[in-house]
Design an enzyme around this catalytic site. Structure first.
Site, mmCIF file in Angstrom:
data_model
loop_
_atom_site.group_PDB
_atom_site.id
_atom_site.type_symbol
_atom_site.label_atom_id
_atom_site.label_comp_id
_atom_site.label_asym_id
_atom_site.label_seq_id
_atom_site.Cartn_x
_atom_site.Cartn_y
_atom_site.Cartn_z
ATOM 1 N N TYR A 156 0.822 -1.216 0.000
ATOM 2 C CA TYR A 156 0.000 0.000 0.000
ATOM 3 C C TYR A 156 0.852 1.260 0.000
ATOM 4 C CZ TYR A 156 -3.843 -3.081 1.417
ATOM 5 O OH TYR A 156 -4.768 -4.068 1.457
ATOM 6 N N GLY A 166 -9.550 -4.454 7.186
ATOM 7 C CA GLY A 166 -10.079 -5.483 8.085
ATOM 8 C C GLY A 166 -8.987 -5.900 9.072
ATOM 9 N N ASP A 167 -9.391 -6.368 10.259
ATOM 10 C CA ASP A 167 -8.374 -6.708 11.261
ATOM 11 C C ASP A 167 -7.757 -8.088 11.031
ATOM 12 O OD1 ASP A 167 -10.394 -8.376 11.978
ATOM 13 O OD2 ASP A 167 -10.670 -7.564 14.006
ATOM 14 N N ASP A 168 -8.066 -8.705 9.887
ATOM 15 C CA ASP A 168 -7.516 -10.035 9.608
ATOM 16 C C ASP A 168 -6.024 -9.990 9.297
ATOM 17 O OD1 ASP A 168 -8.507 -8.560 7.374
ATOM 18 O OD2 ASP A 168 -8.084 -10.273 6.080
ATOM 19 N N GLY A 180 -17.395 -15.524 8.112
ATOM 20 C CA GLY A 180 -18.210 -16.455 7.313
ATOM 21 C C GLY A 180 -18.257 -16.152 5.840
ATOM 22 N N ILE A 181 -17.666 -15.039 5.410
ATOM 23 C CA ILE A 181 -17.681 -14.756 3.969
ATOM 24 C C ILE A 181 -16.365 -14.077 3.583
ATOM 25 C CG2 ILE A 181 -18.941 -12.551 4.239
ATOM 26 C CD1 ILE A 181 -20.411 -13.524 1.578
ATOM 27 N N ASP A 219 6.564 -38.432 -32.442
ATOM 28 C CA ASP A 219 6.145 -37.034 -32.551
ATOM 29 C C ASP A 219 6.348 -36.541 -33.987
ATOM 30 O OD1 ASP A 219 5.513 -34.391 -31.982
ATOM 31 O OD2 ASP A 219 7.424 -33.953 -30.978
HETATM 32 C C1 SPV Z 1 6.579 -30.344 -27.714
HETATM 33 O O1 SPV Z 1 6.420 -30.322 -26.500
HETATM 34 O O2 SPV Z 1 5.993 -31.135 -28.445
HETATM 35 C C2 SPV Z 1 7.449 -29.356 -28.369
HETATM 36 C C3 SPV Z 1 8.591 -28.808 -27.631
HETATM 37 O O3 SPV Z 1 7.239 -29.076 -29.519
HETATM 38 S S1 SPV Z 1 9.964 -29.778 -28.011
HETATM 39 O O4 SPV Z 1 9.628 -31.155 -27.683
HETATM 40 O O5 SPV Z 1 11.066 -29.303 -27.244
HETATM 41 O O6 SPV Z 1 10.226 -29.652 -29.440
HETATM 42 MG MG MG Z 2 5.918 -30.353 -30.499
#
Ligand code: SPV
Ligand code: MG
Length: 437
Positions: free
Chosen positions: A77, A92-94, A126-127, A206
């Site tokens: 503050y 508030g006094d909390d 209570g609230i 992936d």
């Molecule tokens: C993922 O998590 O799928 C990514 C990040 O694309 S990396 O795996 O580092 O490419």
């Molecule tokens: Mg990725």
């Protein structure tokens, strides 16, 4: 003579009788000036409020007894007390006991310095705002509110903390895990829908083999049980003609941002680096994809973030910078810079040089390999979002393997249950709604 000035600090996300009571009490002493906490002030200590600053201001300035509303931009503050020099501050006094006591101590000192008084009134039992906030959390969110929240977090926080989620359970962990640090609560700000963990959890590589429909079907499990924003790993974004539909689909679901990487052809995970042959898109080609995506989106809230793979491909920082400026020019709402180097120095150099020319475009980093740097250090480099990209899955897998091996070794599950498993009672109570009343 002018009326006395009474300062009252407030977040005012949810109005309740306790707050009205303190305003009414304050008005007995003079003109009530509300110091309304900004998103930035709140973000240092807890989750952002549901309503924006402007929405909260609009509510508060219409309450009987409120003379003026000013922003309080710090959790403390003191700066506002020094600026406005009120005759009184009411609270508030909390705060007499517990983690907020230091706030009280510094307020007493500041008021003494400016010749004012502190009024403490009994806290309405209570609230509480935090009690109401957790009730509200259980009601969920809307796609629009969820989507907007990422932009709000970026402007309110030094760095936004995102954790990978690949199922409803990891979503729940990210939604609810909290750590107390002094009077501040630390938690994750949102979720990363990772292509790596989405495909690994299905036993697939992936390489964009898990299609969008399947990934979104699973993402829906996280969306159903959480309220925090989602950043979606869009891989390469696919063909431009397909990407425009992906943008609209993600937007409709309330996803806040998609990150697409500037690779073409068969994509493999970046952490393979130059061991896997990867082709980077041309600058023109990728800018065309970004532009098309931006034209396709319906709201102003959705973000398309361009991910640069130059450092992954063994190219110099100059190449990454040239691409970054071109992608921003094409409309990218943020830049993700990726590297698999362990010392992080290429990322630091990129950020420093990017910031010399562009002070505001958000930078996203995924410090899987340069994990030694803290969030504070990354923020110092100019990074706005840190993504812990695979840690939920990578921590779960070894635990499951150990459990499986233990059962094989002991011909029974007693040891595995004791050493690697949560108690049955805990799993029954884990999911909200299954608890016995
Ligand atoms: C993922 O998590 O799928 C990514 C990040 O694309 S990396 O795996 O580092 O490419
Ligand atoms: Mg990725």
């Amino acid at each position: 003579m002018a009326n006395k000035k009474v300062y009252l600090g407030m977040i005012a996300d949810i109005m309740h009788p306790g707050l009205i009571n303190i305003i009414t009490e304050g008005a007995k002493y003079g003109d009530v000036m509300i110091g309304l906490f900004t998103d930035k002030a709140i973000a240092t200590h807890k989750r952002l409020p549901y309503l924006s600053y402007e929405q909260r201001k609009n509510v508060v300035e219409h309450i009987n007894g409120v003379a003026e509303v000013v922003p309080q931009d710090e959790w403390s503050y003191v700066p506002n007390l020094m600026k406005y020099k009120p005759d009184y501050i009411i609270h508030g006094d909390d705060w007499c006991e517990g983690p907020e006591k230091y706030l009280r101590d510094e307020v007493f000192k500041a008021m003494e310095q400016i010749g004012g008084k502190v009024i403490e009134i009994p806290y309405t039992k209570g609230i509480t705002s935090s009690g109401l906030a957790s009730e509200l959390e259980s009601l969920g969110t809307t796609p629009q509110a969820r989507m907007k929240s990422l932009r709000r977090l970026i402007s309110a926080k030094p760095i936004v903390r995102i954790m990978e989620s690949h199922c409803g359970l990891t979503g729940l962990i990210i939604e609810h895990t909290k750590m107390q640090e002094g009077d501040a609560t630390r938690e994750f700000d949102g979720m990363w829908a990772s292509s790596l963990t989405d495909s690994t959890s299905k036993g697939k590589p992936d390489i964009e083999a898990v299609d969008l429909t399947t990934r979104l079907h699973d993402l829906n499990d996280s969306l159903e049980v959480t309220t925090k924003p989602v950043i979606y790993d869009g891989d390469t974004g696919g063909k431009v003609e397909h990407f425009v539909f992906t943008v609209r689909t993600l937007e409709r679901l309330g996803v806040s941002a998609v990150i697409i990487e500037d690779k073409v052809g068969l994509k493999q995970n970046s952490l393979f680096g130059t061991d896997a042959v990867q082709t980077q898109d041309t600058i023109e080609g990728f800018c065309h994809k970004i532009r098309s995506g931006k034209e396709a989106q319906v709201t102003n809230d959705f973000m398309i973030i361009a991910r640069i793979e130059s450092l992954i491909a063994g190219k110099p920082v100059e190449d990454a910078l040239e691409r970054a400026f071109a992608y921003v020019e094409a409309g990218a709402d943020g830049i993700m810079i990726h590297s698999k180097n362990k010392d992080g120095m290429d990322i630091k150099e990129f950020c420093t040089r990017f910031r010399e020319r562009d002070s505001h475009t958000p930078i996203v980093a995924v410090p899987t390999t340069y994990a030694q740097f803290t969030e504070e250090e990354l923020a110092e480099w100019g990074i706005n979002i840190v993504i812990y990209a695979n840690h939920m899955l990578r921590s779960a897998y070894p635990a499951m393997v150990k459990c499986a091996e233990s059962i094989l070794e002991h011909h029974r599950c007693q040891e595995a249950s004791a050493d690697y498993c949560m108690p049955i009672k805990e799993i029954l109570n884990l999911i909200p709604g299954t608890k016995k009343k």
